[in-house]
Write an enzyme that holds these catalytic residues in place. Structure first.
Site, PDB file in Angstrom:
ATOM      1  N   TYR A  24       0.825  -1.215   0.000  1.00 36.36           N
ATOM      2  CA  TYR A  24       0.000   0.000   0.000  1.00 36.36           C
ATOM      3  C   TYR A  24       0.853   1.257   0.000  1.00 36.36           C
ATOM      4  CZ  TYR A  24      -4.486  -2.254  -0.014  1.00 36.36           C
ATOM      5  OH  TYR A  24      -5.581  -2.969  -0.436  1.00 36.36           O
TER       6      TYR A  24
ATOM      7  N   GLN B  14     -14.846   3.756  -7.607  1.00 39.65           N
ATOM      8  CA  GLN B  14     -14.302   2.543  -6.990  1.00 39.65           C
ATOM      9  C   GLN B  14     -12.816   2.740  -6.706  1.00 39.65           C
ATOM     10  OE1 GLN B  14     -16.180  -1.191  -9.016  1.00 39.65           O
ATOM     11  NE2 GLN B  14     -16.149   0.460 -10.534  1.00 39.65           N
ATOM     12  N   ASN B  15     -12.293   3.865  -7.159  1.00 39.08           N
ATOM     13  CA  ASN B  15     -10.871   4.142  -7.001  1.00 39.08           C
ATOM     14  C   ASN B  15     -10.587   4.707  -5.619  1.00 39.08           C
ATOM     15  OD1 ASN B  15     -10.774   3.397  -9.679  1.00 39.08           O
ATOM     16  ND2 ASN B  15     -10.755   5.502 -10.442  1.00 39.08           N
TER      17      ASN B  15
ATOM     18  N   ASP C  96      -7.571   6.400  -5.146  1.00 39.94           N
ATOM     19  CA  ASP C  96      -6.368   7.223  -5.370  1.00 39.94           C
ATOM     20  C   ASP C  96      -6.573   8.718  -5.117  1.00 39.94           C
ATOM     21  OD1 ASP C  96      -6.883   6.612  -8.934  1.00 39.94           O
ATOM     22  OD2 ASP C  96      -7.775   8.159  -7.662  1.00 39.94           O
TER      23      ASP C  96
ATOM     24  N   HIS D  67     -14.929   2.381  -2.278  1.00 47.73           N
ATOM     25  CA  HIS D  67     -13.955   1.410  -1.737  1.00 47.73           C
ATOM     26  C   HIS D  67     -12.945   2.067  -0.816  1.00 47.73           C
ATOM     27  CE1 HIS D  67     -14.856  -1.417  -5.363  1.00 47.73           C
ATOM     28  NE2 HIS D  67     -15.776  -1.499  -4.413  1.00 47.73           N
TER      29      HIS D  67
ATOM     30  N   CYS E 173      -2.142   2.008  16.390  1.00 50.32           N
ATOM     31  CA  CYS E 173      -3.142   2.980  16.822  1.00 50.32           C
ATOM     32  C   CYS E 173      -2.662   3.671  18.102  1.00 50.32           C
ATOM     33  CB  CYS E 173      -4.471   2.261  17.084  1.00 50.32           C
ATOM     34  SG  CYS E 173      -5.728   3.342  17.782  1.00 50.32           S
TER      35      CYS E 173
ATOM     36  N   SER F 279     -14.464  -2.467 -15.156  1.00 48.87           N
ATOM     37  CA  SER F 279     -14.756  -3.778 -15.770  1.00 48.87           C
ATOM     38  C   SER F 279     -16.145  -4.264 -15.399  1.00 48.87           C
ATOM     39  CB  SER F 279     -13.705  -4.795 -15.319  1.00 48.87           C
ATOM     40  OG  SER F 279     -13.691  -4.873 -13.899  1.00 48.87           O
TER      41      SER F 279
ATOM     42  N   ASN G 205     -15.230   2.716 -22.246  1.00 43.86           N
ATOM     43  CA  ASN G 205     -14.242   1.699 -21.892  1.00 43.86           C
ATOM     44  C   ASN G 205     -13.431   1.368 -23.137  1.00 43.86           C
ATOM     45  OD1 ASN G 205     -12.936  -0.755 -20.908  1.00 43.86           O
ATOM     46  ND2 ASN G 205     -14.471  -0.720 -19.284  1.00 43.86           N
TER      47      ASN G 205
HETATM   48  N1  APR Z   1     -10.024   4.500 -20.523  1.00 45.48           N
HETATM   49  C1  APR Z   1     -11.169   3.806 -20.311  1.00 45.48           C
HETATM   50  N2  APR Z   1     -11.187   2.558 -19.780  1.00 45.48           N
HETATM   51  C2  APR Z   1      -9.994   2.010 -19.458  1.00 45.48           C
HETATM   52  C3  APR Z   1      -8.763   2.672 -19.642  1.00 45.48           C
HETATM   53  C4  APR Z   1      -8.814   3.970 -20.205  1.00 45.48           C
HETATM   54  N3  APR Z   1      -7.695   4.690 -20.421  1.00 45.48           N
HETATM   55  N4  APR Z   1      -7.754   1.845 -19.220  1.00 45.48           N
HETATM   56  C5  APR Z   1      -8.350   0.719 -18.778  1.00 45.48           C
HETATM   57  N5  APR Z   1      -9.685   0.812 -18.930  1.00 45.48           N
HETATM   58  C6  APR Z   1     -10.710  -0.153 -18.530  1.00 45.48           C
HETATM   59  C7  APR Z   1     -10.350  -1.597 -18.743  1.00 45.48           C
HETATM   60  O1  APR Z   1     -10.745  -2.021 -20.048  1.00 45.48           O
HETATM   61  C8  APR Z   1     -11.183  -2.279 -17.658  1.00 45.48           C
HETATM   62  O2  APR Z   1     -12.479  -2.601 -18.143  1.00 45.48           O
HETATM   63  O3  APR Z   1     -10.862   0.007 -17.136  1.00 45.48           O
HETATM   64  C9  APR Z   1     -11.297  -1.214 -16.574  1.00 45.48           C
HETATM   65  C10 APR Z   1     -10.463  -1.504 -15.354  1.00 45.48           C
HETATM   66  O4  APR Z   1     -10.996  -2.662 -14.782  1.00 45.48           O
HETATM   67  P1  APR Z   1     -10.407  -3.212 -13.398  1.00 45.48           P
HETATM   68  O5  APR Z   1      -8.930  -3.260 -13.479  1.00 45.48           O
HETATM   69  O6  APR Z   1     -11.194  -4.441 -13.092  1.00 45.48           O
HETATM   70  O7  APR Z   1     -10.732  -2.073 -12.361  1.00 45.48           O
HETATM   71  P2  APR Z   1     -12.120  -1.720 -11.713  1.00 45.48           P
HETATM   72  O8  APR Z   1     -13.258  -1.964 -12.653  1.00 45.48           O
HETATM   73  O9  APR Z   1     -11.996  -0.378 -11.124  1.00 45.48           O
HETATM   74  O10 APR Z   1     -12.219  -2.797 -10.524  1.00 45.48           O
HETATM   75  C11 APR Z   1     -13.310  -2.631  -9.640  1.00 45.48           C
HETATM   76  O11 APR Z   1     -12.480  -4.311  -8.210  1.00 45.48           O
HETATM   77  O12 APR Z   1     -10.386  -4.885  -8.271  1.00 45.48           O
HETATM   78  C12 APR Z   1     -11.353  -4.455  -7.399  1.00 45.48           C
HETATM   79  O13 APR Z   1     -11.546  -2.972  -5.552  1.00 45.48           O
HETATM   80  C13 APR Z   1     -10.992  -3.125  -6.839  1.00 45.48           C
HETATM   81  O14 APR Z   1     -12.055  -0.988  -7.134  1.00 45.48           O
HETATM   82  C14 APR Z   1     -11.644  -2.168  -7.797  1.00 45.48           C
HETATM   83  C15 APR Z   1     -12.850  -2.961  -8.264  1.00 45.48           C
END
Ligand code: APR
Length: 243
Positions: A67, A101-102, A104, A119, A146, A188, A212
């Protein structure tokens, strides 16, 4: 890309836009998506094996090293045109609910307000025992403790298998059932309950727009699929509006 006129009209006429973002919206800021291969030292680790309560209990120092690496990446990252376009969108529509869901913090860094962090947040520390956010912990140890109970602190994020905090969940569920446009960006659509929010919006008659690079489980239910990088598609979409 040429954005369909129907998608432009849906955004132009929307009264309440629900935006759900995933790690894809931060990819162009240099923050790896969750399912991208990790780099360097972390290439041999699967995030799905590190972001769990068991991983932390098994090796808290390893999880904290991961992390801290992610915090350094995110702290160096700057919002990209996709983040900034969502700030512009919030100024254009009567109501916008941004659920991410990010973890950051890039939406906030871009200027988005009232961001619903589904999240949690990478930069927060939480007491494992008391489940409260702790701001005054010594960071220079493998596993910060803590100051109140002496127990280990954990990053303030939601791990796999854990429940979404009540307030973000309630806010997101309520907004998804009230919106008239659901904009899914860079996710995703694979992880529940976030992945179910679009269904709630659609069942209440909302239009669905997905941005996407590839097809997802939401694609077939979307009214418009804008295939491309969010850092390019979102600004182009905003440029089509009578701002
Ligand atoms: N523009 C648009 N879409 C993009 C780009 C971009 N530049 N780069 C990647 N992607 C898409 C990918 O095609 C994918 O469908 O972003 C998606 C990222 O998917 P994941 O890596 O599964 O991330 P996310 O959907 O945020 O995951 C959801 O699951 O992994 C856990 O807690 C974690 O918050 C996360 C949650």
């Amino acid at each position: 890309m040429s954005i369909p006129r129907g998608a432009i009209s849906a955004v132009r006429d929307a009264q309440h836009v629900f935006v759900l973002t995933g790690s894809g919206v931060s990819a162009e800021s240099g923050v790896p998506t969750f399912r991208d291969a990790q780099s360097g030292l972390w290439a041999k680790y699967d995030p799905l094996q590190l972001a769990t309560p068991d991983a932390f209990l098994n090796d808290p120092a390893l999880v904290w090293r991961w992390y801290r690496w992610r915090r350094e990446l995110a702290a160096r990252a700057t919002p990209n045109p996709g983040h900034l376009a969502l700030v512009r969108l919030a100024r254009f529509v009567p109501q916008l609910t941004l659920v991410t869901q990010n973890v950051d913090g890039l939406h906030q860094k871009a200027g988005s307000r009232d961001v619903v962090e589904f999240h949690g947040n990478l930069f927060e520390n939480r007491c494992l025992n008391e489940n409260v956010i702790v701001t005054d912990a010594a960071e220079c140890v493998d596993v910060p403790l803590c100051p109140d109970c002496g127990g280990p602190l954990r990053p303030g994020v939601v791990w796999f298998g854990e429940a979404i905090p009540a307030k973000p969940l309630e806010t997101a569920i309520a907004a998804s059932s009230q919106c008239d446009l659901f904009l899914s960006v860079g996710t995703s659509s694979a992880v529940w309950p976030a992945a179910g929010l679009a269904d709630s919006a659609a069942s209440n008659g909302a239009s669905i727009i997905e941005i996407n690079l590839e097809a997802t489980p939401l694609t077939s239910d979307s009214h418009y699929n804008l295939v491309g990088k969010s850092g390019e598609v979102l600004p182009e979409l905003l440029d089509c509006l009578p701002l």
